[in-house]
Write a protein that holds these residues in place. Structure first.
Motif, short mmCIF file in Angstrom:
data_model
loop_
_atom_site.label_atom_id
_atom_site.label_comp_id
_atom_site.label_asym_id
_atom_site.label_seq_id
_atom_site.Cartn_x
_atom_site.Cartn_y
_atom_site.Cartn_z
N PHE A 1 0.83 -1.20 0.00
CA PHE A 1 0.00 0.00 0.00
C PHE A 1 0.87 1.25 0.00
O PHE A 1 1.88 1.32 0.70
CB PHE A 1 -0.89 -0.02 1.24
N VAL A 2 0.44 2.24 -0.78
CA VAL A 2 1.12 3.53 -0.81
C VAL A 2 0.19 4.63 -0.29
O VAL A 2 0.55 5.36 0.63
CB VAL A 2 1.58 3.87 -2.24
N ALA A 3 -1.00 4.74 -0.89
CA ALA A 3 -1.92 5.81 -0.50
C ALA A 3 -3.32 5.44 -0.97
O ALA A 3 -3.50 4.68 -1.92
CB ALA A 3 -1.50 7.14 -1.11
N ALA A 4 -4.32 6.00 -0.27
CA ALA A 4 -5.71 5.79 -0.65
C ALA A 4 -6.48 7.08 -0.44
O ALA A 4 -6.11 7.92 0.39
CB ALA A 4 -6.34 4.66 0.17
N LYS B 1 -7.85 10.77 3.24
CA LYS B 1 -6.67 10.31 2.53
C LYS B 1 -5.78 9.55 3.51
O LYS B 1 -5.67 9.96 4.68
CB LYS B 1 -5.91 11.50 1.93
N TYR B 2 -5.18 8.50 3.05
CA TYR B 2 -4.33 7.68 3.90
C TYR B 2 -3.01 7.43 3.18
O TYR B 2 -2.98 7.30 1.96
CB TYR B 2 -5.00 6.34 4.20
N TYR B 3 -1.94 7.37 3.97
CA TYR B 3 -0.62 7.16 3.40
C TYR B 3 0.15 6.11 4.20
O TYR B 3 0.02 6.01 5.42
CB TYR B 3 0.18 8.46 3.42
N ALA B 4 0.98 5.37 3.50
CA ALA B 4 1.94 4.50 4.18
C ALA B 4 2.95 5.39 4.90
O ALA B 4 3.28 6.48 4.43
CB ALA B 4 2.65 3.62 3.17
N ASP B 5 3.44 4.91 6.01
CA ASP B 5 4.41 5.70 6.78
C ASP B 5 5.64 6.05 5.95
O ASP B 5 6.23 7.13 6.11
CB ASP B 5 4.84 4.93 8.03
N VAL C 1 5.89 6.96 2.95
CA VAL C 1 5.73 8.03 1.96
C VAL C 1 5.07 9.28 2.56
O VAL C 1 4.96 10.30 1.88
CB VAL C 1 4.91 7.56 0.74
N LYS C 2 4.65 9.19 3.79
CA LYS C 2 3.95 10.30 4.42
C LYS C 2 4.83 11.54 4.43
O LYS C 2 6.01 11.49 4.78
CB LYS C 2 3.56 9.91 5.85
N GLY C 3 4.24 12.66 4.02
CA GLY C 3 4.99 13.91 3.97
C GLY C 3 5.70 14.13 2.65
O GLY C 3 6.17 15.24 2.38
N GLN D 1 1.24 12.68 -6.53
CA GLN D 1 2.40 13.57 -6.61
C GLN D 1 3.47 13.02 -5.69
O GLN D 1 3.24 12.87 -4.49
CB GLN D 1 2.02 14.99 -6.21
N MET D 2 4.63 12.74 -6.25
CA MET D 2 5.72 12.14 -5.49
C MET D 2 6.90 13.09 -5.47
O MET D 2 7.47 13.39 -6.52
CB MET D 2 6.12 10.80 -6.10
#
Length: 124
Positions: free
Chosen positions: A47-50, A58-62, A64-66, A82-83
């Protein structure tokens, strides 16, 4: 049935940025939460983001957060990732997917339709 196509992947140096797009066809995605996942060689899909269907949640994996931001434009039937501040460990094939769970999910098996993936390679 919905068809998903990812685009925007490529080769970038560490610290750089990329913007992934997930374009849907066949039906509207406005009724579905959606997510981004990635899979590196020899590893399981993670999982990366949802994002919820109304983009409220919105949810993020730790990992990639920030650095990563998920968004969607239901009028364009498209979702984005956006990465920024990319790291070599972000190298993977990135997939978008839809889920019937309105708020989104971090679990791979709760997603129904998947795109074919787009390669992201981050060089050190």
């Amino acid at each position: 049935q919905v068809q998903l196509i990812e685009s925007g992947g490529g080769l970038v140096q560490a610290g750089g940025s990329l913007r992934l797009s997930c374009s849907a066809s066949g039906r509207t995605i406005s009724t579905n939460a959606m997510g981004w996942f990635r899979q590196a060689p020899g590893k399981e899909r993670e999982f990366v983001a949802a994002i919820s269907r109304g983009a409220i949640s919105k949810y993020y994996a730790d990992s990639v957060k920030g650095r990563f931001t998920i968004s969607r434009d239901n009028a364009k039937n498209t979702m984005y990732l956006q990465m920024n501040s990319l790291k070599p460990e972000d190298t993977a094939v990135y997939y978008c997917a839809t889920t019937r769970y309105a708020g989104g999910s971090v679990q791979v098996n709760q997603y129904d339709y998947w795109g074919q993936g787009t390669q992201v390679t981050v060089s050190s």
